[in-house]
Design a protein around this motif. Sequence first.
Motif, short mmCIF file in Angstrom:
data_model
loop_
_atom_site.label_atom_id
_atom_site.label_comp_id
_atom_site.label_asym_id
_atom_site.label_seq_id
_atom_site.Cartn_x
_atom_site.Cartn_y
_atom_site.Cartn_z
N ARG A 194 19.41 -19.63 74.81
CA ARG A 194 18.38 -20.56 75.28
C ARG A 194 17.87 -21.44 74.14
O ARG A 194 17.50 -22.60 74.34
N LEU A 195 17.88 -20.90 72.91
CA LEU A 195 17.42 -21.65 71.74
C LEU A 195 18.55 -22.40 71.05
O LEU A 195 18.35 -23.00 69.99
N GLY A 196 19.74 -22.36 71.65
CA GLY A 196 20.85 -23.14 71.10
C GLY A 196 21.83 -22.37 70.25
O GLY A 196 22.79 -22.95 69.73
N TYR A 197 21.62 -21.06 70.14
CA TYR A 197 22.53 -20.21 69.35
C TYR A 197 23.59 -19.64 70.29
O TYR A 197 23.53 -18.49 70.71
N LYS A 198 24.55 -20.47 70.60
CA LYS A 198 25.53 -20.14 71.63
C LYS A 198 26.75 -19.40 71.08
O LYS A 198 27.56 -18.89 71.85
N HIS A 199 26.88 -19.35 69.77
CA HIS A 199 28.02 -18.67 69.14
C HIS A 199 27.51 -17.35 68.57
O HIS A 199 26.73 -17.32 67.61
N ILE A 200 27.93 -16.25 69.16
CA ILE A 200 27.39 -14.93 68.83
C ILE A 200 28.54 -13.97 68.54
O ILE A 200 29.44 -13.80 69.37
N VAL A 201 28.51 -13.37 67.36
CA VAL A 201 29.52 -12.40 66.96
C VAL A 201 28.82 -11.08 66.67
O VAL A 201 27.87 -11.03 65.88
N LEU A 202 29.29 -10.02 67.33
CA LEU A 202 28.57 -8.75 67.29
C LEU A 202 29.42 -7.61 66.74
O LEU A 202 30.64 -7.58 66.92
N HIS A 203 28.76 -6.69 66.10
CA HIS A 203 29.35 -5.39 65.75
C HIS A 203 28.23 -4.37 65.90
O HIS A 203 27.47 -4.11 64.98
N GLY A 204 28.11 -3.84 67.11
CA GLY A 204 26.96 -3.02 67.44
C GLY A 204 27.26 -1.54 67.52
O GLY A 204 28.42 -1.11 67.51
N GLN A 205 26.20 -0.77 67.61
CA GLN A 205 26.30 0.68 67.70
C GLN A 205 25.03 1.19 68.38
O GLN A 205 23.93 0.69 68.13
N ARG A 206 25.17 2.16 69.22
CA ARG A 206 24.03 2.66 69.98
C ARG A 206 22.99 3.32 69.07
O ARG A 206 23.31 4.21 68.28
N MET A 207 21.77 2.83 69.11
CA MET A 207 20.61 3.43 68.46
C MET A 207 20.58 3.30 66.94
O MET A 207 19.52 3.42 66.32
#
Length: 265
Positions: free
Chosen positions: A53-66
Motif C-alpha cells: 500500500r505504501l509502494g513497497y511492491k518488491h518483497i523478498v523473504l526468508h522467514g521462520q516461525r516465532m
Amino acid sequence: MTTSIKIASWNINSVRFRIDIVERFLTEAAPDILCLQETKVIDGDFPKAPFERLGYKHIVLHGQRMHHGVAIVSKLPLAEDDRLDWQANGEARHVGVRLQNGMRLENVYVPAGGDIPDRDENPKFGQKLDFIARMTEWSETLNDMPVLLVGDFNVAPLESDVWSHKQLLKVVSHTPVEVETLAKMQAANDWVDLGRRFVPAPERLYTWWSYRAKDWAASDRGRRLDHMWASPALAPAATEHTVFEHCRSWLKPSDHIPIMTEFAL
C-alpha cells in the motif's frame, strides 16, 4: 544521470506486532528499500499488504516461525535473491538481492550468542563466532563488487559503541574475542563501516537499548549492534547516514532503532 537511493535497516523484533511503527517509519523517512531483521514470521504470514500500500511492491523473504527471520521490502525491482546458511543449522538469518544497477544488498541477523562468553560453557557463543567466521570467508570472495552489508551484527566493536567499555568487556556483544572476530571479517573485504564514517569515533553512537531500563533515554545504556558496511567499490557513493534514535520512544518500540544510508549512484 546520478540517482539517489536510500536504504534502511531495522531489527524490528516481530514485524506483525510492530507493523504500525514500521508504517510510520516508512511514511516519515521514505527509504527506497528497508531491510528487516528478527521478523519472527513464516513467509506465508508476512504482512505484505501494508508495505504494498505504501509502494513497497518488491518483497523478498526468508522467514521462520516465532524466531529470527529477515526480509527486504523495496520500491525498486530486486533480483537474484539468495539465502546463505552461515550458521549451518537452517535458521533464517540472511537474504541477499541484486538491484538493477548491479549493486548487491545483503541483509543479515547475526546470532546474539547467549549470555556466557565462552565457547565451551555456552555453545551459542561458539555458533556466533563460527557464523561470523563463515561470513569472513564469504567476504573474501566478493572481489570488487559493489556490496552493501546491513543488519543486526550483535557486536558493538568500538569503545564508544557502548555505554561503558570497562563494564561490558565480559558481556556478550562487546567481548575482545567478538570484536577481534568482527575485525577479521571487516578486513576480509576492506568493508567501510558507514556508521563510523559519518559519525567518527569517539562520538557516542548507539542503536540498541535494553527493554529492562524503565527509562531508556535517561539511563542511556546503549550499544551499537546494528551496522551498514559498504564494499570499497560502493563506499564512495554514500552521501548521508541517519540514526533514528527517536524511534526508540515510539509506541510498542523495538529495542533496536532504524539506520539509513543515502547513496548517489
